[in-house]
Design a protein around this motif. Structure first.
Motif, PDB file in Angstrom:
ATOM      1  N   VAL A 196       0.855  -1.186   0.000  1.00  0.00           N
ATOM      2  CA  VAL A 196       0.000   0.000   0.000  1.00  0.00           C
ATOM      3  C   VAL A 196       0.889   1.232   0.000  1.00  0.00           C
ATOM      4  CG1 VAL A 196      -1.806   1.258   1.245  1.00  0.00           C
ATOM      5  CG2 VAL A 196      -1.741  -1.245   1.348  1.00  0.00           C
ATOM      6  N   VAL A 197       0.500   2.249  -0.761  1.00  0.00           N
ATOM      7  CA  VAL A 197       1.182   3.536  -0.672  1.00  0.00           C
ATOM      8  C   VAL A 197       0.348   4.471   0.192  1.00  0.00           C
ATOM      9  CG1 VAL A 197       1.947   5.582  -1.911  1.00  0.00           C
ATOM     10  CG2 VAL A 197       2.438   3.323  -2.838  1.00  0.00           C
ATOM     11  N   GLN A 198       0.969   4.927   1.271  1.00  0.00           N
ATOM     12  CA  GLN A 198       0.364   5.953   2.118  1.00  0.00           C
ATOM     13  C   GLN A 198       0.720   7.307   1.494  1.00  0.00           C
ATOM     14  OE1 GLN A 198       0.596   4.115   6.524  1.00  0.00           O
ATOM     15  NE2 GLN A 198       2.599   4.463   5.621  1.00  0.00           N
ATOM     16  N   THR A 199      -0.295   8.100   1.158  1.00  0.00           N
ATOM     17  CA  THR A 199      -0.035   9.319   0.386  1.00  0.00           C
ATOM     18  C   THR A 199       0.139  10.565   1.245  1.00  0.00           C
ATOM     19  OG1 THR A 199      -2.408   9.631  -0.031  1.00  0.00           O
ATOM     20  CG2 THR A 199      -1.156   8.433  -1.684  1.00  0.00           C
ATOM     21  N   SER A 200       0.255  10.401   2.565  1.00  0.00           N
ATOM     22  CA  SER A 200       0.721  11.514   3.380  1.00  0.00           C
ATOM     23  C   SER A 200       2.156  11.817   2.968  1.00  0.00           C
ATOM     24  CB  SER A 200       0.647  11.165   4.865  1.00  0.00           C
ATOM     25  OG  SER A 200       1.234   9.908   5.106  1.00  0.00           O
ATOM     26  N   ARG A 201       2.605  13.073   3.093  1.00  0.00           N
ATOM     27  CA  ARG A 201       3.879  13.489   2.522  1.00  0.00           C
ATOM     28  C   ARG A 201       5.076  13.140   3.408  1.00  0.00           C
ATOM     29  NH1 ARG A 201       0.258  13.842  -0.643  1.00  0.00           N
ATOM     30  NH2 ARG A 201      -0.174  15.539  -2.077  1.00  0.00           N
ATOM     31  N   PRO A 202       6.162  12.551   2.838  1.00  0.00           N
ATOM     32  CA  PRO A 202       6.198  12.009   1.483  1.00  0.00           C
ATOM     33  C   PRO A 202       5.415  10.717   1.402  1.00  0.00           C
ATOM     34  CG  PRO A 202       8.192  11.389   2.634  1.00  0.00           C
ATOM     35  CD  PRO A 202       7.412  12.281   3.568  1.00  0.00           C
ATOM     36  N   ASN A 203       5.071  10.294   0.160  1.00  0.00           N
ATOM     37  CA  ASN A 203       4.422   8.999  -0.006  1.00  0.00           C
ATOM     38  C   ASN A 203       5.356   7.899   0.497  1.00  0.00           C
ATOM     39  OD1 ASN A 203       2.412   9.267  -3.054  1.00  0.00           O
ATOM     40  ND2 ASN A 203       2.557  10.638  -1.315  1.00  0.00           N
ATOM     41  N   THR A 204       4.778   6.867   1.116  1.00  0.00           N
ATOM     42  CA  THR A 204       5.578   5.751   1.618  1.00  0.00           C
ATOM     43  C   THR A 204       4.944   4.421   1.229  1.00  0.00           C
ATOM     44  OG1 THR A 204       4.407   5.832   3.753  1.00  0.00           O
ATOM     45  CG2 THR A 204       6.504   7.012   3.598  1.00  0.00           C
ATOM     46  N   PHE A 205       5.830   3.457   0.937  1.00  0.00           N
ATOM     47  CA  PHE A 205       5.410   2.080   0.708  1.00  0.00           C
ATOM     48  C   PHE A 205       5.363   1.344   2.037  1.00  0.00           C
ATOM     49  CE2 PHE A 205       6.232   2.848  -3.663  1.00  0.00           C
ATOM     50  CZ  PHE A 205       5.756   1.766  -4.407  1.00  0.00           C
ATOM     51  N   VAL A 206       4.309   0.563   2.238  1.00  0.00           N
ATOM     52  CA  VAL A 206       4.240  -0.310   3.404  1.00  0.00           C
ATOM     53  C   VAL A 206       3.599  -1.615   2.948  1.00  0.00           C
ATOM     54  CG1 VAL A 206       1.996   0.568   4.190  1.00  0.00           C
ATOM     55  CG2 VAL A 206       3.557  -0.473   5.829  1.00  0.00           C
ATOM     56  N   ALA A 207       4.071  -2.736   3.485  1.00  0.00           N
ATOM     57  CA  ALA A 207       3.538  -4.046   3.124  1.00  0.00           C
ATOM     58  C   ALA A 207       2.766  -4.633   4.299  1.00  0.00           C
ATOM     59  CB  ALA A 207       4.657  -4.990   2.724  1.00  0.00           C
ATOM     60  N   PHE A 208       1.708  -5.362   3.970  1.00  0.00           N
ATOM     61  CA  PHE A 208       0.950  -6.123   4.976  1.00  0.00           C
ATOM     62  C   PHE A 208       0.985  -7.581   4.550  1.00  0.00           C
ATOM     63  CE2 PHE A 208      -2.977  -7.905   6.811  1.00  0.00           C
ATOM     64  CZ  PHE A 208      -2.803  -7.539   8.134  1.00  0.00           C
ATOM     65  N   ASP A 209       1.521  -8.431   5.410  1.00  0.00           N
ATOM     66  CA  ASP A 209       1.589  -9.857   5.118  1.00  0.00           C
ATOM     67  C   ASP A 209       0.222 -10.466   5.411  1.00  0.00           C
ATOM     68  OD1 ASP A 209       2.068 -12.667   5.166  1.00  0.00           O
ATOM     69  OD2 ASP A 209       4.200 -12.266   5.473  1.00  0.00           O
ATOM     70  N   THR A 210      -0.476 -10.916   4.372  1.00  0.00           N
ATOM     71  CA  THR A 210      -1.836 -11.435   4.564  1.00  0.00           C
ATOM     72  C   THR A 210      -1.849 -12.803   5.237  1.00  0.00           C
ATOM     73  OG1 THR A 210      -1.877 -12.418   2.335  1.00  0.00           O
ATOM     74  CG2 THR A 210      -2.671 -10.146   2.571  1.00  0.00           C
ATOM     75  N   LYS A 211      -0.660 -13.397   5.428  1.00  0.00           N
ATOM     76  CA  LYS A 211      -0.581 -14.683   6.130  1.00  0.00           C
ATOM     77  C   LYS A 211      -0.281 -14.505   7.615  1.00  0.00           C
ATOM     78  CE  LYS A 211       0.946 -16.836   1.838  1.00  0.00           C
ATOM     79  NZ  LYS A 211       2.055 -17.493   1.096  1.00  0.00           N
TER      80      LYS A 211
END
Length: 334
Positions: free
Chosen positions: A266-281
């Motif tokens: 997911v990209v969080q679009t608060s400044r600056p944009n950041t990538f974050v991952a969520f492990d669905t397992k």
């Protein structure tokens, strides 16, 4: 803010999502302030196609050389999204002119497929189904549509809720499209055989889902743009679970991509944009990784399994690649 099933999430034993952060590289687009967006990997050449939404063009990037090539559209076309079929033909949403376009890169020719309803003026996000036909949303037109590629027929299913703003769209394992209704707290799905549309109301009235992904178990995952939450809807049970994003209530999750290791990025679009991952397992978030250019806004992403990377465009006038780390091994229970 009331969240659902958070206590259950906290009780799950989890492992790290990845050992390292993604490695992000960006290429400045040579046409200034043109809002490059929605990249897609050409399966025949490896070129990275994208839309110049404000510049009214389609273009590709050759990552190995940094070469760009541009194909002009008519002034005011406002291309919003594109996808590339197995033969290398580019299909795009003429968002401001009410058609889906077909560009043949070999000669630059364009064929247009207009919307059959003049009130549906804005085809939005396109996606292929298993038959090679194209499903799409029309945000202002309040509709979900299908273009049957072989015949050129366009069918529309109007959303009964007014101003629902159908936005992100994905196809499940049974060939059924799922859509987030960004103007509401609802999801929608369409029966491909009948074009009958069904709405699903999410628990919180404040929810505004913008993009979605579907995991192999056909659970629907969405980013709640208004509340900074990642949600999961299970069509088999009707249950909704939610997890607050690391950036908090103002993280404004927008672009999403699901990799082949079961991680939802997911990209969080608060400044600056950041990538974050969520492990669905394991149900755990990674640390956030900033987009080097700041991003402005990252609006849509494409996961390329061949290179284990995510491609994205930014309002900072770049095309970006995030090379993903391997998923950490989950400790085995003795």
């Amino acid at each position: 803010m009331k969240l659902f099933a958070l206590a259950a999430v906290a009780a799950v034993a989890v492992a790290p999502v990845a050992d390292k952060p993604p490695v992000i590289k960006e290429w400045p687009v040579p046409w200034a302030d043109s809002r490059p967006r929605d990249p897609y990997v050409d399966p025949t050449t490896g070129r990275i196609w994208f839309c110049g939404q404000v510049g009214h063009y389609l273009a590709y990037l050759v990552p190995a050389t940094g070469e760009f090539k541009r194909y002009e559209l008519e002034s005011g076309a406002g291309p919003h999204n594109l996808i590339v079929d197995k033969s290398g033909v580019v299909w795009f949403a003429g968002n401001l002119v009410g058609y889906i376009g077909r560009l043949d890169p070999r000669d630059g020719s364009i064929k247009k497929y207009p919307m059959p309803d003049p009130t549906v003026r804005d085809p939005h996000t396109l996606i292929f189904d298993g038959n090679g036909d194209i499903w799409f949303t029309a945000q202002g037109g309040n509709a979900i549509g299908r273009l049957t590629v072989g015949s050129g027929r366009v069918q529309l299913a109007k959303v009964p809720t007014a101003n629902a703003r159908p936005y992100g769209i994905k196809i499940d394992s049974k060939g059924r499209p799922w859509v987030v209704l960004f103007g509401t707290n609802k999801l929608a799905t369409v029966d491909p055989a009948t074009m009958a549309l069904r709405e699903i109301t999410l628990p919180r009235a404040e929810t505004r889902p913008r993009r979605l992904e579907i995991t192999a178990d056909d659970r629907v995952w969405y980013g709640d743009y208004a509340m900074g939450v990642l949600g999961r809807y299970d069509p088999a049970t009707g249950k909704v679970d939610e997890w607050p994003l690391p950036g908090g209530a103002n993280s404004r999750p927008y672009a999403t991509a699901l990799d082949d290791q079961g991680r939802l990025w997911v990209v969080q679009t608060s400044r600056p944009n950041t990538f974050v991952a969520f492990d669905t397992k394991t149900l755990q978030f990674s640390e956030a990784t900033p987009v080097p250019s700041g991003g402005g806004t990252v609006r849509h992403m494409y996961y390329d399994a061949a290179t284990k990377s995510i491609w994205f465009g930014t309002d900072a006038n770049t095309i970006g690649q995030a090379v993903l780390p391997e998923r950490s091994a989950i400790p085995q229970t003795p």
